[in-house]
Design a protein around this motif. Sequence first.
Motif, short mmCIF file in Angstrom:
data_model
loop_
_atom_site.label_atom_id
_atom_site.label_comp_id
_atom_site.label_asym_id
_atom_site.label_seq_id
_atom_site.Cartn_x
_atom_site.Cartn_y
_atom_site.Cartn_z
N GLY A 135 -4.26 -14.12 84.95
CA GLY A 135 -3.17 -15.03 85.26
C GLY A 135 -2.35 -15.31 84.02
N PRO A 136 -1.32 -16.13 84.18
CA PRO A 136 -0.45 -16.43 83.06
C PRO A 136 -1.04 -17.42 82.07
N GLY A 137 -2.27 -17.87 82.30
CA GLY A 137 -2.90 -18.86 81.43
C GLY A 137 -3.20 -18.29 80.05
N PRO A 138 -3.68 -19.16 79.17
CA PRO A 138 -3.97 -18.72 77.80
C PRO A 138 -5.11 -17.71 77.76
N GLU A 139 -5.06 -16.87 76.77
CA GLU A 139 -6.12 -15.88 76.64
C GLU A 139 -7.35 -16.56 76.04
N PRO A 140 -8.55 -16.12 76.42
CA PRO A 140 -9.76 -16.78 75.93
C PRO A 140 -9.88 -16.70 74.41
N LEU A 141 -10.49 -17.72 73.83
CA LEU A 141 -10.66 -17.72 72.38
C LEU A 141 -11.68 -16.69 71.94
N LEU A 142 -12.72 -16.48 72.76
CA LEU A 142 -13.73 -15.47 72.45
C LEU A 142 -13.71 -14.40 73.53
N PRO A 143 -13.91 -13.15 73.14
CA PRO A 143 -14.00 -12.08 74.15
C PRO A 143 -15.16 -12.35 75.10
N SER A 144 -14.99 -11.95 76.35
CA SER A 144 -16.00 -12.24 77.37
C SER A 144 -17.36 -11.64 77.03
N THR A 167 -20.15 -21.51 67.35
CA THR A 167 -19.21 -22.29 66.53
C THR A 167 -18.57 -21.42 65.44
N ALA A 168 -19.36 -20.53 64.84
CA ALA A 168 -18.80 -19.65 63.80
C ALA A 168 -17.74 -18.73 64.40
N GLN A 169 -18.02 -18.17 65.57
CA GLN A 169 -17.05 -17.28 66.21
C GLN A 169 -15.78 -18.04 66.61
N LEU A 170 -15.95 -19.28 67.08
CA LEU A 170 -14.78 -20.09 67.44
C LEU A 170 -13.93 -20.41 66.21
N VAL A 171 -14.58 -20.78 65.12
CA VAL A 171 -13.84 -21.07 63.88
C VAL A 171 -13.05 -19.84 63.45
N ASN A 172 -13.67 -18.67 63.49
CA ASN A 172 -12.98 -17.44 63.11
C ASN A 172 -11.82 -17.13 64.06
N ALA A 173 -12.06 -17.30 65.36
CA ALA A 173 -11.01 -17.03 66.35
C ALA A 173 -9.84 -17.99 66.18
N LEU A 174 -10.13 -19.26 65.90
CA LEU A 174 -9.06 -20.24 65.71
C LEU A 174 -8.28 -19.97 64.42
N ARG A 191 -6.00 -17.14 65.23
CA ARG A 191 -4.91 -17.62 66.09
C ARG A 191 -3.87 -18.37 65.25
N ARG A 192 -4.35 -19.21 64.31
CA ARG A 192 -3.44 -19.96 63.43
C ARG A 192 -2.61 -18.99 62.58
N ARG A 193 -3.28 -17.95 62.05
CA ARG A 193 -2.57 -16.98 61.21
C ARG A 193 -1.46 -16.30 62.01
N VAL A 194 -1.77 -15.89 63.22
CA VAL A 194 -0.78 -15.20 64.06
C VAL A 194 0.37 -16.13 64.42
N LEU A 195 0.05 -17.38 64.77
CA LEU A 195 1.10 -18.33 65.12
C LEU A 195 2.03 -18.59 63.93
N ARG A 196 1.43 -18.81 62.77
CA ARG A 196 2.26 -19.08 61.58
C ARG A 196 3.12 -17.88 61.21
N ALA A 197 2.57 -16.71 61.34
CA ALA A 197 3.33 -15.50 60.99
C ALA A 197 4.56 -15.36 61.88
N GLY A 198 4.49 -15.94 63.08
CA GLY A 198 5.62 -15.84 64.01
C GLY A 198 6.81 -16.70 63.65
N TRP A 199 6.61 -17.71 62.80
CA TRP A 199 7.75 -18.59 62.49
C TRP A 199 7.90 -18.91 61.01
N GLN A 200 6.83 -18.89 60.25
CA GLN A 200 6.91 -19.25 58.84
C GLN A 200 7.62 -18.15 58.05
N ASP A 201 8.30 -18.52 57.03
CA ASP A 201 9.02 -17.59 56.16
C ASP A 201 10.09 -16.79 56.91
#
Length: 115
Positions: free
Chosen positions: A23-32, A68-75, A78-88
């Motif tokens: 669906g159009p919802g957000p993609e999961p933070l961790l692969p299934s 928790t380690a996998q979630l921290v890495n995934a987040l 995600r932060r890196r990708v989001l910032r790359a889209g608008w920063q600089d």
Amino acid sequence: MMYDQTRAQQPAGRAPVPAGRRGPGPEPLLPSDEQDKIVQRLRHALNTFADTPLKALEEAASAYDEATAQLVNALAERRRVLRAGWQDRDPGTQSEELRLALRQYREVTQRLLHI
């Protein structure tokens, strides 16, 4: 008209998603597959608790640490990708691109707050 359980479970205003398609919802933070491995470890811990409670608890704690380690890495990714889209970017960046980035931040943050 027949009762359609799948459609009834869809949020109001959202069209039903055909089987096998995301669906159009957000993609999961961790692969299934990673989620499945952690859930499997937790089930194993629960199933072995009666025979080896301390070992089961250690296994559950280890699964928690891995999740928790996998979630921290995934987040962080995600932060890196989001910032790359608008920063600089050029100050003339289209407001539509910035609005989409803002919406993505909002969605991820809301998901974190509802965990």
